[in-house]
Design a protein around this motif. Structure first.
Motif, mmCIF file in Angstrom:
data_model
loop_
_atom_site.group_PDB
_atom_site.id
_atom_site.type_symbol
_atom_site.label_atom_id
_atom_site.label_comp_id
_atom_site.label_asym_id
_atom_site.label_seq_id
_atom_site.Cartn_x
_atom_site.Cartn_y
_atom_site.Cartn_z
ATOM 1 N N ARG B 204 3.080 19.083 31.248
ATOM 2 C CA ARG B 204 2.231 18.349 30.300
ATOM 3 C C ARG B 204 2.915 17.033 29.972
ATOM 4 N NH1 ARG B 204 -2.328 20.984 28.323
ATOM 5 N NH2 ARG B 204 -2.247 23.245 28.354
ATOM 6 N N VAL B 205 2.106 15.995 29.719
ATOM 7 C CA VAL B 205 2.665 14.703 29.334
ATOM 8 C C VAL B 205 3.052 14.777 27.868
ATOM 9 C CG1 VAL B 205 2.223 12.241 29.113
ATOM 10 C CG2 VAL B 205 1.212 13.514 31.014
ATOM 11 N N GLY B 206 4.334 14.570 27.595
ATOM 12 C CA GLY B 206 4.810 14.689 26.228
ATOM 13 C C GLY B 206 4.490 13.460 25.397
ATOM 14 N N PRO B 207 4.742 13.520 24.098
ATOM 15 C CA PRO B 207 4.491 12.362 23.240
ATOM 16 C C PRO B 207 5.289 11.127 23.676
ATOM 17 C CG PRO B 207 4.850 14.316 21.910
ATOM 18 C CD PRO B 207 5.167 14.692 23.321
ATOM 19 N N ASP B 208 6.371 11.345 24.412
ATOM 20 C CA ASP B 208 7.158 10.206 24.895
ATOM 21 C C ASP B 208 6.598 9.637 26.184
ATOM 22 O OD1 ASP B 208 9.884 12.180 26.392
ATOM 23 O OD2 ASP B 208 7.700 12.226 26.620
ATOM 24 N N GLY B 209 5.482 10.195 26.662
ATOM 25 C CA GLY B 209 4.857 9.676 27.869
ATOM 26 C C GLY B 209 5.484 10.199 29.152
ATOM 27 N N LYS B 210 6.382 11.163 29.038
ATOM 28 C CA LYS B 210 6.999 11.717 30.259
ATOM 29 C C LYS B 210 6.483 13.145 30.480
ATOM 30 C CE LYS B 210 11.140 8.989 29.794
ATOM 31 N NZ LYS B 210 12.548 8.899 29.588
ATOM 32 N N ALA B 211 6.431 13.521 31.755
ATOM 33 C CA ALA B 211 5.982 14.874 32.084
ATOM 34 C C ALA B 211 7.070 15.874 31.702
ATOM 35 C CB ALA B 211 5.670 14.976 33.567
ATOM 36 N N GLN B 212 6.688 16.942 31.009
ATOM 37 C CA GLN B 212 7.648 17.990 30.676
ATOM 38 C C GLN B 212 7.102 19.333 31.175
ATOM 39 O OE1 GLN B 212 6.937 19.213 26.202
ATOM 40 N NE2 GLN B 212 7.368 17.040 26.228
ATOM 41 N N ASN B 213 8.014 20.209 31.503
ATOM 42 C CA ASN B 213 7.602 21.509 32.039
ATOM 43 C C ASN B 213 6.729 22.258 31.064
ATOM 44 O OD1 ASN B 213 8.992 21.012 34.373
ATOM 45 N ND2 ASN B 213 10.782 22.236 33.813
ATOM 46 N N TRP B 214 5.738 22.935 31.585
ATOM 47 C CA TRP B 214 4.878 23.756 30.749
ATOM 48 C C TRP B 214 4.747 25.135 31.388
ATOM 49 C CZ3 TRP B 214 3.476 23.596 25.888
ATOM 50 C CH2 TRP B 214 2.402 24.390 25.442
#
Lengths: 319, 514
Positions: B204-214
């Protein structure tokens, strides 16, 4: 009668063809709009194939006509559902507002028209007529937004948008349509549409009533000593209503397509709103289906209006 | 000059009038043609029927990835399609290819930084402004929404973490509803955010604009063209069945097989996707693709294979998109309840999810107009709205007078720019003329006068609010009419007796570097 029906079918075929051609003359194709800005050619091509838009116009037209004859209005490009599944509920939602508006606008309008004609020359009559003219000229969206601001935003008495509350959204049971929640949501759209529509029947009945009042049979009725109310309604209004009856069938036909503004201001899920959304999305199939339904209504109601007029006034020759 | 009509986009229309006046100061006649909607603009632009064309780029969460804009808008390969300007620079193409292929973030950043500098030098486009978006929510009904510059409060983290007072989160969208069937996705619509509430993606795209594992617990790249994803333990679909590597492999092969339009380009790079054991999926690529986690993994919701595998035979439809009443069983934080595209989408919390949301219910309401949505917000029936409904200053004033509404104003990642037609035959094939036009755009007047300071003057193609990828070092021409005239003189332009600009008698120079 058979000639009238044949003419009705011909009118519908012309309407279907015109609608089909006109939409395709509008710039921008459905695949572009659905694929969005900066879409790649591959994505657009895939979508064009999916939607059957890679076939020739003639092939699309004949396929569409063939499906229509089997009662199939096609599949919505944006929502990928059968058009009939989308337009029928929308049609019923619009019809609800239209019928309520018609009953109120024509009921109140006709009554007021009779009274105003009867009390002609008075200040009451002049003031009410003036007010009716103002309402007739006011844009319906302006009336609607005023009503929302007052009754929904400031007072909080009524909802601002939609057909039901959040809890009842998605419910298609009869109970929902008969519930207080639904009625509360119906009040403002119908009130706005009624305020906008009441002017026509009021003025129409008033003007016709003024002609009727001067007739000899009305003088005879008065001379006979009949109660004023009876003369006004049983003898006068009954004859003054004929133009209004003619106009009423046309009003319903017009309103089915004319509720666009009211439906968009109130986000009422009706046919008018469906058409606007479909046009923006270049959803030809949904727009065609919606307009075709309206065309069928208009043509049918005009036929009914003619039949009703002939029944009310034997002097009218249908042929 | 081709741009939106006043009815279509009054702010942009007014901004272009300022641009028009500036260009007229250079001695050029400018005829403005207003279009009523995007479809009309796109048709004319793709037929190259313009010299200057105004388009905008709505900065949504998936579009934080710069290649999503820069590729379609400026690659040579798209010169007959989405690259309206026809700009073609091999150096740009090479930088872009590096940015797409590289998985190392620092290398990608460098390539994208250089690409932004190159675009600011060659000027196939002029960025007028980045709008400030005003985002409103009902603070008496909703607490803890997550603000993201790209999408305001309209993002997964709000839907997941915000707490509605009555247990039901109500979100309004002022657009007609699209299909909720993931196999019909034509492009990114706001419904895709809703789909990803029902179907979990790998990242998922995190609030920082980077993809994070989900759904993915680990992502490894044994080599340039292989990506191995380990699926989180214990994930179940809402019907209780386990989500396995088979479902993940199936989903990606499925969307490729059926050419789902939104994923046609991204899945072209997938050579083979296979389940390796119960919880590992191997993606074999045709070429390196560094943005995979962002551009593909974060947008594809995993479908249960047992429901979707033979849907065409079972439901007797041509494609899975034609399935009339799809089964929306997914593993997401919410479960599907009902959907009426003219009224609302209803979801309920999936208590079996590994990270269930705070809200018990989620309702996405559809409004016919932005005004209708706004009034419903004021009436207190809707808690928040979609990404950028474009509230007017007068609406913001009215909202400020309502005690229950919170208004957040901040620069968005949306970019409002116009492109030049740089093809042979257009006067803007010549770089010097493009630079001069960039120097006569009164950016400050547009922001202060047209937008009432609800904007930031334009510079590079990636908005400053996109902090991860924006390049601060980009130098963009400033408003200076004298400097613009000097630019033209230096390039051999002159003016006739009536002040009309006369082009030099030489071959046009398409790029800044010659």
């Amino acid at each position: 009668m058979i000639r009238r029906l044949a003419s009705l079918l011909l009118t519908l075929w012309i309407a279907v063809t015109l609608i089909f051609v006109l939409f395709r003359m509008v710039p921008g194709d459905p695949a572009t709009v659905l694929a969005g800005p900066l879409a790649s050619e591959e994505a657009k091509a895939a979508l064009t194939r999916d939607l059957g838009l890679d076939k020739s116009l003639f092939a699309q037209y004949t396929s569409y006509l063939g499906n229509l004859l089997q009662g199939d209005l096609g599949t919505s490009y944006a929502q990928r559902k059968p058009v009939i599944d989308l337009v029928l509920p929308a049609f019923l939602n619009t019809f609800t507002i239209v019928i309520c508006t018609f009953l109120l606008a024509y009921g109140i309008g006709a009554l007021l028209g009779v009274y105003l004609a009867w009390y002609r020359g008075t200040r009451r009559e002049a003031g009410t007529t003036f007010f009716a003219l103002i309402l007739r000229g006011a844009p319906s969206f302006w009336i609607a937004i005023l009503m929302i601001n007052l009754f929904a935003v400031r007072l909080g008495w009524l909802p601002a948008a939609g057909m039901t509350s959040v809890e009842n959204v998605g419910s298609t049971s009869l109970g929902t349509y008969l519930s207080l929640d639904f009625v509360k949501h119906l009040i403002l759209p119908v009130a706005s549409a009624t305020i906008f529509a009441v002017g026509l029947p009021l003025l129409l009945v008033r003007n016709t009533m003024l002609e009727v009042i001067g007739s000899q049979y009305m003088e005879v009725a008065e001379a006979k000593g009949l109660p004023q109310r009876r003369v006004m309604f049983r003898h006068g209004a009954r004859n003054a209503l004929l133009p209004a009856v003619n106009a009423s069938a046309q009003f319903i036909a017009w309103a089915m397509g004319g509720m666009v503004v009211i439906e968009n201001v109130f986000s009422w899920p009706g046919l008018g709103r469906e058409i606007v959304g479909a046009l923006e999305a270049r959803d030809y199939m949904l727009a065609q289906g919606s307009l075709l339904l309206i065309a069928v209504m208009v043509v049918t109601l005009n036929l009914i209006a003619d039949l009703l007029s002939a029944w009310l006034d034997p002097r009218i020759d249908l042929a | 000059m081709l741009g939106p009509s006043p009815a279509y986009d009054p702010g942009e229309n007014e901004a272009l009038k300022v641009v028009q006046e500036g260009i007229q100061e250079l001695g050029m006649d400018v005829e403005f043609e207003g279009v009523p909607d995007f479809g009309t603009f796109d048709e004319q632009a793709r037929q190259h029927e313009f010299d200057i064309g105004s388009t905008g780029y709505l900065g949504t969460l998936p579009r934080l990835e710069p290649t999503e804009l820069m590729g379609p808008a400026f690659l040579c390969a798209n010169a007959d399609g989405s690259n309206y300007s026809g700009y073609c620079n091999d150096k740009f193409d090479s930088l872009f290819k590096t940015a797409v292929a590289e998985s190392d973030e620092a290398t990608r950043k460098q390539a994208l930084d250089d690409a932004q500098v190159l675009l600011a030098e060659d000027l196939p486009m002029v960025v007028m402004y980045y709008p400030v978006i005003s985002t409103i929510y009902n603070k008496e009904e909703l607490s803890n929404p997550t603000f993201v510059p790209a999408s305001g409060y309209f993002n997964f983290w709000t839907f997941e973490n915000a707490e509605p007072a009555d247990g039901t989160m109500t979100v309004g969208i002022a657009e007609p509803g699209q299909s909720m069937n993931p196999m019909c996705n034509a492009s990114y619509f706001q419904e895709t955010e809703y789909q990803l509430l029902v179907f979990d993606p790998l990242t998922r795209v995190g609030p920082d604009g980077k993809a994070q594992n989900w759904l993915a617990s680990n992502i490894e790249r044994p080599d340039d063209t292989t990506v191995e994803v380990t699926i989180r333990d214990g994930v179940k679909f809402s019907d209780g069945s386990p989500l396995t590597a088979e479902d993940v492999a199936f989903t990606f092969n499925y969307i490729k097989k059926w050419e789902v339009p939104r994923w046609v380009n991204q899945t072209a790079v997938l050579k083979k996707v296979s389940a390796v054991g119960k919880d590992k999926v191997r993606f074999e690529l045709t070429e390196p693709y560094g943005a995979l986690e962002f551009s593909l993994f974060s947008g594809v919701g995993i479908l249960p294979k047992k429901i979707w595998d033979n849907v065409t035979e079972r439901e007797k439809v041509k494609t899975p998109c034609d399935w009339k009443s799809p089964n929306y069983t997914g593993s997401g934080p919410y479960k599907f309840v009902s959907y009426d595209p003219n009224q609302a989408l209803r979801l309920e919390r999936n208590d079996g999810h590994f990270q269930p949301p705070k809200a018990k219910e989620f309702v996405g309401r559809y409004f016919a107009t932005q005004q209708s949505l706004f009034l419903d917000l004021r009436a207190g029936n809707t808690d928040m709205h979609d990404a950028d409904p474009g509230f007017t200053p007068s609406q913001i004033e009215q909202a400020e007078s309502d005690g229950h509404l919170d208004i957040n104003r901040s620069p968005s990642t949306t970019v409002r720019f116009f492109v030049f037609n740089t093809r042979a035959g257009s006067p803007f094939q010549d770089y010097a003329l493009r630079k001069a036009v960039a120097q006569v755009v009164d950016y400050d007047t547009i922001v202060a006068g047209v937008l009432h300071n609800e904007g930031v003057p334009g510079a590079g193609i990636i908005a400053p609010a996109n902090e991860t990828w924006h390049n601060d070092a980009v130098e963009f021409p400033q408003f200076d009419v004298d400097a613009a005239k000097q630019t033209l003189e230096d390039a051999g332009y002159s003016w006739d007796g009536s002040g009309k600009l006369v082009a030099p008698d030489r071959e046009p120079q398409p790029l800044a570097a010659g």
